[in-house]
Enzyme design. Structure first.
Site, PDB file in Angstrom:
ATOM      1  N   THR A 177       9.901 -24.493 -24.036  1.00  0.00           N
ATOM      2  CA  THR A 177      10.564 -24.805 -22.697  1.00  0.00           C
ATOM      3  C   THR A 177      11.537 -25.830 -22.859  1.00  0.00           C
ATOM      4  O   THR A 177      11.114 -26.946 -23.584  1.00  0.00           O
ATOM      5  CB  THR A 177       9.417 -25.260 -21.602  1.00  0.00           C
ATOM      6  OG1 THR A 177       8.549 -24.075 -21.607  1.00  0.00           O
ATOM      7  CG2 THR A 177      10.190 -25.119 -20.363  1.00  0.00           C
TER       8      THR A 177
ATOM      9  N   GLU B 195       8.847 -24.563 -34.876  1.00  0.00           N
ATOM     10  CA  GLU B 195       9.980 -24.620 -34.982  1.00  0.00           C
ATOM     11  C   GLU B 195      10.682 -25.124 -36.426  1.00  0.00           C
ATOM     12  O   GLU B 195      11.841 -24.927 -36.915  1.00  0.00           O
ATOM     13  CB  GLU B 195      10.786 -25.798 -33.901  1.00  0.00           C
ATOM     14  CG  GLU B 195      10.666 -25.463 -32.565  1.00  0.00           C
ATOM     15  CD  GLU B 195       9.180 -25.721 -31.945  1.00  0.00           C
ATOM     16  OE1 GLU B 195       8.382 -26.150 -32.591  1.00  0.00           O
ATOM     17  OE2 GLU B 195       9.217 -25.581 -30.591  1.00  0.00           O
TER      18      GLU B 195
ATOM     19  N   ARG C 282      16.182 -31.212 -23.801  1.00  0.00           N
ATOM     20  CA  ARG C 282      14.895 -31.683 -22.995  1.00  0.00           C
ATOM     21  C   ARG C 282      14.649 -32.793 -23.287  1.00  0.00           C
ATOM     22  O   ARG C 282      14.737 -33.329 -24.576  1.00  0.00           O
ATOM     23  CB  ARG C 282      14.108 -30.469 -23.237  1.00  0.00           C
ATOM     24  CG  ARG C 282      12.513 -30.961 -22.895  1.00  0.00           C
ATOM     25  CD  ARG C 282      11.657 -29.885 -23.194  1.00  0.00           C
ATOM     26  NE  ARG C 282      10.269 -30.327 -23.188  1.00  0.00           N
ATOM     27  CZ  ARG C 282       9.347 -29.655 -23.799  1.00  0.00           C
ATOM     28  NH1 ARG C 282       9.178 -28.508 -23.579  1.00  0.00           N
ATOM     29  NH2 ARG C 282       7.778 -30.433 -23.585  1.00  0.00           N
TER      30      ARG C 282
ATOM     31  N   ASN D 136       1.277 -20.825 -21.990  1.00  0.00           N
ATOM     32  CA  ASN D 136       2.064 -21.565 -21.070  1.00  0.00           C
ATOM     33  C   ASN D 136       3.434 -21.270 -21.065  1.00  0.00           C
ATOM     34  O   ASN D 136       4.062 -21.663 -20.034  1.00  0.00           O
ATOM     35  CB  ASN D 136       1.583 -23.096 -21.705  1.00  0.00           C
ATOM     36  CG  ASN D 136       2.182 -23.937 -20.858  1.00  0.00           C
ATOM     37  OD1 ASN D 136       1.963 -24.095 -19.637  1.00  0.00           O
ATOM     38  ND2 ASN D 136       2.948 -24.871 -21.264  1.00  0.00           N
TER      39      ASN D 136
END
Lengths: 1196, 332
Positions: free
Chosen positions: A36, A69, A119, A1015
């Site tokens: 996210t 990642e 983020r 999630n």
């Protein structure tokens, strides 16, 4: 150019889609991983490729999901080296995991663009929201960095980034603000293939292919170098970096020629003769832009410099962009660098000014004064009044440097004050706020409205959506703006011309009219008609309606929804109301547009869905009424207190503010300095989200305790107690004689927590006791909550106050016994009917009072640790689980660290006990050291000994006594639990998990296996089954589920269990007890049904049962302890598969959806999945019957 | 020897028709049925619920929990266009009509008139030679009179009849007060054929779970006694084609049902038990029996033992009960 617009169309999309659109056009290999707020970019790319969408050169980009990642960056690095056009998307910690590869990619001068939804990086806490902490942590990697400030710029600068990297060879980070831009829906102009094609020169691509690794022209790249040459080689690429600013500006100029929109490396807006200038980048610059326009219109000499190319930072372009009149500069950084002399961009600006001034290249005669400040961390609001506050600060003779804006820093006094009444918004912009529930479809309807207005009218449209952190009963607030000019207001609406409240109960929960301006309109979904509603409105609502001279409209949307077959989704109905009364579009036109949009949205889902929605639209208009507002306030209904008066001070002063939506007002001093929070706070947040709650029938109950076992929210509990305690029971409190011999003569009660129950009905589903007179009546039945609330609230309070059963006398290894233990995980914000939390709650009941929890990031860490309130709690002795979350990828290691400490401190404590044995008494010392601590009774004894020890130590004057006192508690057995989902255990954390399992250390791993990354919205993991549709597996996962249990078993000395509570709850309890008792590593793989499966959550436990029966998820326990006894350590706990696998898969949308979207592939994959079941079963059966070759004695 | 017969105006090569069953769910098993000798295939039913609810249910579960939580605004990817059961059904009808020589009778199962019946027309467009309408309705409401149940049949039939020109057969329930009257009414309202009978799956009780469990029991030959009686009674009294289904397992069953008046006999349980190839065996047995008993054609025997053709029609009536009872007493 084929036409004036070069084939461009207007679209209403968010930033993620805008970036993914360009990326999918210009790449061949895309490596992805969910995080996210960037996950959606990968999802778009995967969906488009699954649908066969081609890139600019006519081939379908290959999408590959990696295990982390780090893996994605590695795959991209490899793809680039082999000559493909390749990219990835990420954010936050994900970007940080890419850093090693980013250094390499840049060092090798390789063209690529990484798209980043910027983020916050987790520090004292995790935050999914937006700031520049992540991208700033990569500024040293040698990448070009282009900042996009809006959705349009996100698309435009993505293309400019590709054009620049292809020409310059320097890789680029293309970033935009997480959520504020990545999730903001805006009407923009979509670049056409012709635009993209015109920006990308085929010759550049040919050169990229030329540099690829190929055996036809072999080269070596990635050598190791020594002190003799490394330095020189590092400097060899300098000229490439020097060229970048020119190349980027050239690309921007070309873009202007083709598309018309103009960009500069540093874009200045404002007064040409400004004396005060703000320098910043990101979405906040849009707000600053809007404010500067407003202030300059008022005659203020202010300006804004938007930094677009942050790296390489071109001093030359930078100073040229500044007005010569400049005297004061404020640099705003959306990040914090503790201990630095200033935030990163501030330092860049200071250096740039100083260098250029010294070199005589600056346009100004006097060196301007520069101050730096922080704003907007974790998507903190950044509004025009804050911009003004910064300009005002610059006017002061001694302005604050290193200031903050947007918070109240009453500790180090960094913050600027601002005027809450200042606004720059214009009257011709419609500003609407909608309060809804996640479940009622409000956000979806609003996204739809934006599309209608954006695409069917000349108006510009913007939508931004705020969600709370609960996964059940969550509240959503939609902020929509529509206006004749492009919208630069990148902040929440605080002056609404239209407010809609889609849920009646919000009226007593929030001040929904707080932002309503005089003369605005209020639309209310009301159970009460136009003539009755006034008398039911709370006082503060009535007052504001009168004072602000507002208009009020009501509709009973639930009634209309019911009549038109829409169930509980009032989305289309409330959307129709908005159009009918807001006047954004003429009514008839609006209705036509809504219907057209319904056809577009639902057409593929079937005619009946379309018809149902049409009917809802038509019925709405007949049921929408304006209410005549009386002239005086008559209501006596006040907003109730947010938390009980009995709550601890911290909860009353801090937590309650956050619950009420007023967290913004909390000053710095209210916050813990190191992220440490008290546990046991969820009990104070009474959410009352259940429409119905379970009601106990004593004459039917068989006291099996299954209802309590499966409750995901610990909202139904059981207790045995002395009958004398009933003397003071409330009149409606229920009890019955305990039926077993162990508590003969005592009373038994099942009690619901009426305000904490979510109404999921799992307890009713598993209740095995049916009335002998009427089979539909069980021992637990659902009844409406409102009439029972007060009564059951009192009953629950009484129940909680009854003494807990003595843990030493409970038969813990049974379903029934386990449920007499107090849950130390309660009332979480997990989904209603969650399949994970019953396992966590069980662990907390069995071991919570001596438990340390290492929690991987994911659903478990969100419902386990997201503010405002958290579910981990304490018992009456103030003992309970101590919980922490490190990262997504390192949780096993994190937990191992806890274990190592526990062991070390235990060892040290024993050493001190030995050292001090004459002081504390030899008998006590021996008992403390030799304590077995195998069950509740022996652990209790050790606690008693430690208590005595501490008393003695307190009066011993030796330094060793003091040292022992600080670690004496470690003499009591600790239970270390490592928890997380399958995304962690199977993918990103697998390397660490494997290492920890191999360590032989006594840790307990609990994998909540939902078979997707729940999630982040259900992305495929290696646990996903073959044939299931998941995000990143839009065409159905082609490969089988990884068998983590078998992999762990191969170590010989790891306790392994596969459990599914809905199929065999007794086996689940035994597995937990055995795993914890085993003095070595243990892993429990717990099948957890999940909302991401697309199932009826009320039947989650039944689905689990069928999953086990059909062999989809067989159960076993592998206990190395049994090897010592010469027994087969492998015990198969489920029966041979019965019935077809399709009996299970047909119950779940994740499988069904493929049979509808690609029936042939679904059949093929199901057949292969049936094969998987057979093979898995054959292997397990062999272990069960013959034992395994791995039954060698365990050797750590 | 001439085994041919006419059903719903369709000239069929023999009287054995594969009735609605899972065997018509794939082209592979339909090819096997044809190769084994079936003269027509009644496709498995397309249910009203599938037409109405399947799309809605997928939409519901795909969107459950969406737009509620910032990290998971959806839970499923957009997987493009969906093929719902009705479309899949129509595709299969089209394939079968195209690839097979024998007629394909599409089947619809529902209990209320409404939008779903528009699929009848689509079935015709897909190539169905005829339609079988299955009104599987169990009344549970005491205020509902027998005539109301009959009206449901009638309403659904009228809607479908109005939509298509091809022959339509109605599969009946055995639980009407007056089957001849219902038959007459439906034929007057446009039914070209009547199928005797719908086998209502009878529920069972799970004593441990205290629950009612749906149970599917395959039939045996005894089950054909019920259609045998009513076809026997109706033969010659209606212009509609008569089809026997339930309990058609052997050549003897086919013969008996044909002799009471069935134009076709439909097999399901026997094929599920023995496979599609079993039809070949029954056909051989049928021919052998006819040869041994010197019958020339199916038409020759059709209705020869019907109510109107036998010397003592009371055998179909109350007297039959008396006879059976007396026999029971003798056995006891």
């Amino acid at each position: 150019m084929s036409d004036a617009n070069n084939g461009r169309v207007k679209v209403t999309i968010d930033g993620n889609e805008a970036a993914a659109y360009v990326a999918h056009k210009l790449n061949e290999v895309i490596a992805i991983y969910p995080i996210t707020p960037s996950s959606n970019m990968g999802e778009w790319a995967d969906e488009w490729s699954a649908q066969g969408r081609k890139n600019l050169w006519g081939t379908i980009p290959q999408i590959v999901e990696m295990q982390s990642e780090g893996g994605a960056a590695g795959a991209v690095h490899g793809a680039l080296q082999a000559g493909a056009l390749s990219c990835t998307f990420t954010a936050s910690q994900g970007l940080l995991l890419m850093i090693p590869n980013m250094f390499k990619i840049a060092g090798e001068l390789t063209s690529t663009v990484f798209h980043i939804a910027a983020r916050t990086v987790a520090t004292h806490a995790l935050s999914i929201f937006g700031d520049h902490g992540d991208v700033m942590a990569t500024r040293q990697c040698g990448w070009g960095m282009l900042a996009a400030n809006s959705v349009q710029e996100t698309m435009d600068l993505a293309l400019i980034a590709y054009a620049s990297t292809f020409e310059s060879r320097v890789p680029f980070i293309h970033f935009f603000d997480g959520f504020r831009t990545s999730h903001e829906v805006m009407k923009i102009e979509q670049l056409s293939d012709a635009d993209i094609s015109a920006m990308v020169d085929d010759e550049m691509i040919r050169k990229i292919r030329e540099r690829a690794l190929t055996p036809e022209h072999p080269v070596l790249r990635g050598s190791a170098q020594n002190p003799d040459v490394f330095f020189q080689a590092r400097e060899a690429a300098n000229l490439y970096y020097d060229a970048v600013p020119g190349i980027v500006q050239k690309a921007m100029d070309k873009f202007k020629q083709i598309v018309g929109r103009e960009y500069k490396l540093f874009d200045y807006v404002g007064a040409p003769d400004a004396d005060r200038v703000i320098i910043m980048m990101g979405s906040g610059a849009e707000t600053a832009h809007e404010t500067v326009e407003y202030l300059t219109e008022k005659g203020e000499k202010v300006g804004l410099l938007k930094v677009r190319l942050y790296r390489p930072f071109s001093i030359e372009h930078f100073v040229k962009a500044l007005p010569a009149t400049i005297k004061n500069i404020a640099v705003l950084d959306r990040t914090k660098e503790s201990g630095s002399t200033g935030e990163p961009m501030y330092l860049d600006v200071v250096t740039a000014l100083s260098e250029s001034f010294a070199a005589g290249k600056a346009p100004f005669k006097v060196m301007p004064r520069v101050i730096g400040g922080r704003y907007g961390l974790s998507s903190k609001e950044f509004t025009p009044t804050m911009v003004k506050a910064v300009f005002d600060e610059m006017k002061k003779p001694q302005p604050k440097n290193h200031f903050t804006v947007g918070i109240n820093d009453d500790v180090s006094h960094t913050s600027l004050t601002y005027d809450p009444n200042f606004s720059v918004e214009r009257d011709d912009v419609v500003r609407a706020i909608f309060y809804g529930l996640g479940a009622d479809g409000t956000v979806g309807a609003n996204k739809n409205s934006i599309k209608i207005i954006g695409e069917d009218t000349d108006n510009y449209a913007q939508g931004y959506f705020v969600y709370d952190s609960k996964k059940s009963g969550s509240t959503t607030t939609s902020h929509l703006r529509f206006g004749p000019r492009p919208i630069h207001s990148i902040y929440l609406i605080d002056r609404a011309s239209f407010v809609a409240c889609h849920q009646w109960f919000f009226l007593e929960k929030f001040d929904v009219l707080q932002s309503a301006i005089p003369g605005s309109t209020f639309l209310l979904n009301s159970l009460y008609g136009k003539d009755e509603v006034w008398d039911h409105l709370p006082r503060h609502i009535q007052k504001q309606l009168i004072d602000k001279k507002m208009k009020l409209y009501v509709i009973d949307a639930y009634e209309v929804a019911k009549k038109t077959g829409m169930g509980s989704r009032v989305n289309t109905i409330m959307q129709t109301c908005f159009f009918a009364i807001s006047g954004v579009l003429p009514k008839d036109e609006a209705i036509k547009a809504i219907k057209y949009s319904i056809q577009k949205t639902y057409g593929r889902k079937g005619e009946s869905v379309v018809q149902k929605n049409y009917e809802a639209v038509d019925q709405t208009l007949a049921n929408l009424f304006e209410v005549k507002i009386p002239s005086s306030v008559t209501s006596k209904i006040e907003m109730p207190p947010v938390v009980s008066d009995k709550a601890p001070d911290f909860v009353k002063k801090v937590t309650a503010m956050i619950i009420a939506g007023n967290g913004e007002q909390l000053p710095v001093s209210a916050m813990p300095v190191d992220g440490t929070f008290p546990t046991g706070t969820a009990q104070w947040e009474k959410r009352n989200i259940a429409l119905e709650i379970p009601v106990w029938e004593t004459d039917i109950c068989i006291q099996c305790n299954k209802c309590a076992m499966v409750c995901p929210h610990a909202a139904i509990r059981t207790k045995v107690y002395d009958s004398a305690k009933l003397a003071s029971a409330p009149a409606t409190y229920k009890s019955m004689d305990y039926k077993g011999s162990e508590y003969k003569g005592m009373k038994y009660t099942i009690q619901v927590a009426p305000e904490d129950c979510t109404g999921c009905t799992l307890c009713v589903e598993v209740c095995p006791a049916k009335s002998k007179k009427e089979a539909k009546v069980k021992a637990i039945n659902m009844k409406p909550q409102p009439p029972l609330r007060e009564q059951e609230k009192a009953n629950y309070e009484f129940f909680l106050a009854l003494p807990e059963v003595d843990r030493r006398n409970v038969k813990a290894d049974s379903v029934k016994g386990s449920q007499f233990f107090l849950p130390l995980f309660e009332y979480s914000g997990a989904c209603s009917g969650c399949g994970e939390t019953p396992y966590i709650k069980l662990a907390s009941q069995l071991f919570g009072d001596r438990m340390l929890v290492a929690n991987a990031t994911g659903c478990t860490s969100i419902y386990g640790g997201n503010l405002p309130t958290t579910p981990w709690t304490k018992n009456s002795d103030q003992r309970g689980p101590a919980w922490s979350n490190s990262l997504f990828e390192d949780n096993a290691e994190f937990g191992l660290g806890m274990r190592l400490t526990v062991d070390k401190l235990n060892e040290m404590a024993k050493e001190y006990v030995t050292l001090l044995s004459t002081d504390i008494g030899v008998d006590l010392a021996t008992a403390l050291i030799d304590a077995v601590q195998r069950d509740e009774a022996t652990i209790y004894e050790q606690r008693e000994r430690v208590k005595i020890l501490k008393d003695k130590l307190a009066v011993i004057k030796k330094p060793e006594a003091k040292r022992l006192l600080s670690i004496a508690d470690n003499l009591v057995k600790r239970s270390v639990w490592i928890m997380g989902g399958d995304g962690w255990a199977y993918d990103i954390g697998y390397g660490g998990l494997d290492h920890v399992l191999a360590s032989g250390k006594n840790v307990n791993v609990l994998v909540l296996d939902t078979e997707v990354y729940s999630n982040t919205g259900g992305q495929m993991s290696k646990s996903t089954n073959r044939g299931a549709v998941a995000k990143f597996a839009a065409a159905g996962k082609p490969t089988a589920k990884k068998d983590l249990s078998l992999m762990a078993m191969m170590y010989n000395n790891v306790y392994v269990a596969r459990v599914a509570m809905g199929a065999n709850d007794a086996q689940t309890v035994r597995a937990f007890i055995e795993a914890e008792a085993y003095n070595g590593p243990s892993i429990i793989i717990a099948y957890s049904h999940c909302i991401a499966h697309g199932i009826d959550m009320a039947r989650g436990m039944t689905n689990q049962k069928i999953a086990v029966e059909t062999g989809y998820f067989p159960l076993f326990r592998y206990n190395p302890e049994l090897i010592k006894e010469g027994k087969n350590p492998f015990k198969l706990d489920s029966k041979a598969p019965k019935g077809a696998l399709s009996e299970f898969t047909s119950l779940e949308t994740r499988f069904n959806v493929l049979t509808k979207s690609n029936p042939d592939r679904a059949k093929e994959l199901l057949k292969l999945a049936e094969g998987d079941v057979k093979v898995r079963w054959a292997i397990y059966e062999q272990f069960a019957h013959e034992g395994s070759d791995v039954q060698k004695p365990a050797s750590n | 020897m001439d085994l041919s017969t006419t059903y719903l105006g369709l000239k069929l090569k023999n009287p054995i028709v594969a009735s609605a069953s899972p065997l018509s769910r794939s082209m592979e098993s339909m090819h096997r049925l044809e190769d084994a000798g079936t003269s027509a295939i009644v496709m498995h039913s397309l249910f009203e619920e599938q037409i109405i609810h399947e799309a809605e249910s997928l939409d519901h579960y795909k969107s459950a929990g969406t737009e509620s939580y910032a990290e998971a605004l959806t839970y499923f990817p957009d997987t493009g266009d969906y093929h719902f059961a009705p479309e899949e059904y129509l595709e299969l009808v089209a394939k079968a009509a195209n690839k097979l020589e024998i007629p394909i009778i599409a089947s619809m199962n529902g209990i209320t008139p409404g939008g779903w019946t528009s699929y009848a027309k689509k079935m015709v467009e897909a190539g169905a030679s005829a339609l079988e309408l299955n009104v599987y309705y169990i009344p549970t409401d005491g205020t509902m009179a027998g005539v109301d149940v009959e009206n449901r049949y009638s309403d659904v039939l009228k809607e479908v009849r109005g939509a298509v020109k091809i022959p339509v057969a109605v599969k009946l329930s055995p639980f009407f007060s007056s089957i001849p009257n219902v038959a007459q009414r439906l034929v007057s309202e446009g039914a070209d054929g009547l199928v005797f009978f719908n086998r209502f799956y009878q529920p069972d009780i799970d004593l441990e779970e205290l629950d009612v469990k749906p149970g599917v029991e395959l039939s045996n030959s005894y089950a054909n006694r019920l259609p045998m009686r009513w076809i026997g009674i109706l033969f010659g009294k209606t212009k509609a084609s008569l089809a026997a289904t339930s309990g058609v397992h052997t050549a003897e069953d086919v013969l008996k049902l044909t002799m009471v008046g069935a134009d076709v006999t439909m097999m399901c349980s026997a094929l599920l038990m023995h496979g599609p190839e079993y039809i070949g065996k029954v056909l051989k047995d049928l021919e052998r029996w006819m040869q041994e008993h010197e019958y020339e054609s199916i038409e020759q025997m059709k209705g020869s033992l019907s109510h109107k053709s036998i010397a003592d029609p009371s055998a179909y009536e109350r007297a039959n009960y008396m006879k059976a009872l007396n026999r029971y007493k003798l056995l006891a």
